[in-house]
Design an enzyme around this catalytic site. Structure first.
Site, short mmCIF file in Angstrom:
data_model
loop_
_atom_site.label_atom_id
_atom_site.label_comp_id
_atom_site.label_asym_id
_atom_site.label_seq_id
_atom_site.Cartn_x
_atom_site.Cartn_y
_atom_site.Cartn_z
N ASP A 1 -4.71 9.54 13.68
CA ASP A 1 -5.16 9.43 12.29
C ASP A 1 -5.96 8.15 12.07
O ASP A 1 -5.66 7.36 11.17
CB ASP A 1 -3.92 9.48 11.37
CG ASP A 1 -4.28 9.83 9.93
OD1 ASP A 1 -5.45 10.19 9.68
OD2 ASP A 1 -3.41 9.75 9.06
N VAL B 1 4.59 1.07 1.32
CA VAL B 1 4.81 -0.09 2.19
C VAL B 1 4.90 -1.35 1.32
O VAL B 1 3.99 -1.62 0.52
CB VAL B 1 3.67 -0.22 3.23
CG1 VAL B 1 3.91 -1.42 4.14
CG2 VAL B 1 3.58 1.05 4.08
N GLY C 1 0.84 -1.20 0.00
CA GLY C 1 0.00 0.00 0.00
C GLY C 1 0.87 1.24 0.00
O GLY C 1 2.09 1.16 0.21
N GLY D 1 0.73 5.78 0.74
CA GLY D 1 -0.03 6.94 1.19
C GLY D 1 0.82 8.17 1.05
O GLY D 1 1.83 8.17 0.33
N ALA D 2 0.43 9.22 1.77
CA ALA D 2 1.13 10.50 1.65
C ALA D 2 2.55 10.40 2.21
O ALA D 2 3.44 11.13 1.78
CB ALA D 2 0.35 11.57 2.40
N ASN D 3 2.76 9.50 3.17
CA ASN D 3 4.07 9.45 3.84
C ASN D 3 5.04 8.43 3.28
O ASN D 3 6.19 8.39 3.70
CB ASN D 3 3.88 9.16 5.33
CG ASN D 3 3.09 10.24 6.00
OD1 ASN D 3 3.15 11.39 5.56
ND2 ASN D 3 2.34 9.89 7.02
N1 LIG Z 1 2.50 -3.69 8.84
C1 LIG Z 1 1.75 -3.75 7.75
N2 LIG Z 1 1.34 -4.94 7.29
C2 LIG Z 1 0.56 -5.02 6.17
N3 LIG Z 1 0.16 -3.95 5.44
C3 LIG Z 1 0.54 -2.74 5.86
C4 LIG Z 1 1.36 -2.57 7.02
N4 LIG Z 1 1.59 -1.24 7.18
C5 LIG Z 1 0.94 -0.62 6.18
N5 LIG Z 1 0.32 -1.50 5.37
C6 LIG Z 1 -0.48 -1.18 4.17
O1 LIG Z 1 0.08 -0.07 3.50
C7 LIG Z 1 -0.87 1.00 3.43
C8 LIG Z 1 -0.13 2.34 3.54
O2 LIG Z 1 0.57 2.40 4.77
P1 LIG Z 1 0.58 3.69 5.68
O3 LIG Z 1 -0.83 4.05 6.05
O4 LIG Z 1 1.54 3.45 6.79
O5 LIG Z 1 1.16 4.78 4.67
P2 LIG Z 1 1.09 6.34 4.79
O6 LIG Z 1 1.88 6.91 3.67
O7 LIG Z 1 1.48 6.77 6.18
O8 LIG Z 1 -0.46 6.62 4.56
P3 LIG Z 1 -1.30 7.95 4.86
O9 LIG Z 1 -1.26 8.81 3.64
O10 LIG Z 1 -2.68 7.39 5.08
O11 LIG Z 1 -0.74 8.58 6.08
C9 LIG Z 1 -1.87 0.72 4.56
O12 LIG Z 1 -3.14 1.27 4.29
C10 LIG Z 1 -1.90 -0.80 4.57
O13 LIG Z 1 -2.80 -1.29 3.60
#
Ligand SMILES: Nc1ncnc2c1ncn2[C@@H]1O[C@H](COP(=O)(O)OP(=O)(O)OP(=O)(O)O)[C@@H](O)[C@H]1O
Length: 319
Positions: free
Chosen positions: A156, A38, A31, A33-35
Site C-alpha cells: 500500500d 494513530v 493521523g 485512516g480506514a484501519n
Molecule cells: N509511527 C508513526 N509516527 C508518526 N506518525 C504516524 C506513525 N504511524 C502513522 N502515523 C500517521 O498516522 C496516519 C495514519 O496512519 P495509518 O496509515 O497507519 O492508518 P490507516 O488507518 O492504516 O490508514 P489507511 O486508511 O491509509 O490504511 C499516517 O498517515 C501518519 O501521518
C-alpha cells in the site's frame, strides 16, 4: 472485536493496557485512516505512536507482519538495518501490543510503535522545495529495496504512508498492506494499484511496489492531472496515459525513462530501480557541473589566483 469505530482519545488522557497494564498519556492525534487512528503518546518521558485499530483482525495481521519482520531482522543480523521500519536507528519499531477500553465501554486493540518525527512526502516537498525530490525518491527506493531483500512487498505504497524527516530521511508507516512475496496484495489504494491501470496483477512482487512508486511520483508532482485520468472509463486506463503526464512535467521529465521502466515492470526489484535512479542523479549532477559556462570557470580561476597573491603579500608583510 468491534465493527463501528468510535474511539476518540483526548489530550491528557491516560490509557492503561488491559493485559500488560502499561500506561500511556495521550498527547494528540497524529493521523487516521480506514484501519484506525494513530495518536502521539508518552510513557516514561519517551514519545511513541499508538495505533488503535478499527478492526481487531486487521490490526492483528498488521502486527503479525511487524513481528515477522522484527524476527527476520534479529535472525539475519544487522547487515541491512534499514530493512525494518526504524531499522537504521537501531530502535525496535513495534514496542507493545495490548487492548484498551474505550469510553463507550468497548474493547479496542492497539499497538505502540516508534514515533516517526516527520511530515508526509507532499508536505516535505512543499516546505523544502522540489529539488529534494530526487534524494527523497532515492531514499524511498532504498527503503523498499531493503524490504524486498527480506521477501516482503510493501503493497500500500502511497504519499500518506511515507514520512520524511530532516535531510530527506524516509520512513514507511502503515504495514497493513505488507505482503509476503507471491501472495495476493493484502491492502492497496486504487490509484496506486497496478490492476487499476490495467498494467498487471495484484500478486505481491517487487515490481508491484515499483509501479506504485511511479504513480506516487505523479501524485506528488501532477496530482490534479492524475486525478483527471481516473474519471475515464476503466478499460481505457493505461500506462501510456501515466507516461504522458511524466513527460510533460518539468521535474519528472529527467526521470521519464526511469518511470517507463518502473511502470512497465522492467526493473527486477527496487534495488535495481534504486541503482538506476542513483546513476541518473549522478549524471545530472555531472552535467550541471559541466554546464558551467567557460567565462564563469575562467572568472573563478582568476579569483583564486588573485586570492593566492593577496595571501602571499599579506604573509610577506607580516614577516
Ligand atoms: N509511527 C508513526 N509516527 C508518526 N506518525 C504516524 C506513525 N504511524 C502513522 N502515523 C500517521 O498516522 C496516519 C495514519 O496512519 P495509518 O496509515 O497507519 O492508518 P490507516 O488507518 O492504516 O490508514 P489507511 O486508511 O491509509 O490504511 C499516517 O498517515 C501518519 O501521518
Amino acid at each position: 472485536m468491534t465493527t463501528s469505530f468510535k474511539i476518540n482519545l483526548r489530550r491528557g488522557m491516560t490509557v492503561t493496557g488491559k493485559w500488560k497494564r502499561n500506561r500511556y498519556q495521550v498527547e494528540r492525534l497524529l493521523g487516521e485512516g480506514a484501519n484506525g487512528k494513530v495518536y502521539l503518546v508518552q510513557r516514561d518521558r519517551s514519545w511513541y505512536a499508538m495505533k488503535v485499530g478499527a478492526d481487531a483482525v486487521d490490526l492483528q495481521s498488521e502486527i503479525n507482519v511487524l513481528q515477522a519482520l522484527a524476527k527476520q531482522e534479529k535472525s539475519g543480523g544487522r547487515s541491512r538495518q534499514d530493512a525494518l521500519p526504524g531499522g537504521a536507528s537501531g530502535e525496535p519499531f513495534l514496542i507493545d501490543v495490548d487492548d484498551l477500553y474505550g469510553s463507550d465501554g468497548r474493547e479496542y486493540s492497539f499497538y505502540i510503535m516508534r514515533y516517526v518525527r516527520g511530515v508526509t512526502l507532499s508536505e516535505y516537498l512543499s516546505q523544502n522545495g522540489k529539488e529534494w525530490f530526487p534524494l527523497v525518491g532515492l531514499n524511498l527506493l532504498n527503503k523498499l529495496a531493503a524490504l524486498h531483500s527480506k521477501g516482503w512487498v510493501f503493497g500500500d505504497l502511497k504519499v500518506e504512508n511515507v514520512l520524511v524527516a530532516d535531510y530527506g530521511y524516509v520512513e514507511l508507516v502503515d504495514y497493513g498492506g505488507a505482503t509476503a512475496s507471491g501472495r495476493g496484495i493484502r491492502q492497496f489504494t486504487e490509484i496506486y494499484d497496478r490492476g487499476y491501470w490495467n498494467a498487471g496483477s495484484r500478486s505481491a512482487d517487487a515490481k508491484y511496489d515499483l509501479f506504485s512508486f511511479g504513480v506516487l511520483c505523479l501524485q506528488l508532482l501532477e496530482p490534479k492531472r492524475l486525478q483527471q485520468l481516473t474519471t475515464g472509463l476503466p478499460q481505457n486506463r493505461s500506462i501510456e496515459e501515466l507516461l504522458q503526464l511524466s513527460k510533460e512535467n518539468e521535474t519528472l521529465k529527467p526521470v521519464s525513462e526511469w518511470l517507463h521502466r518502473a511502470l512497465t515492470g522492467d526493473f527486477w526489484d527496487a534495488a535495481e530501480g534504486a541503482e538506476a535512479w542513483r546513476l541518473l542523479m549522478h549524471r545530472r549532477q555531472l552535467r550541471r557541473r559541466s554546464d558551467t559556462p567557460g567565462w564563469l570557470k575562467g572568472l573563478a580561476a582568476v579569483s583564486a589566483v588573485l586570492l593566492g597573491v593577496s595571501v602571499y603579500w599579506l604573509l610577506r608583510g607580516g614577516l
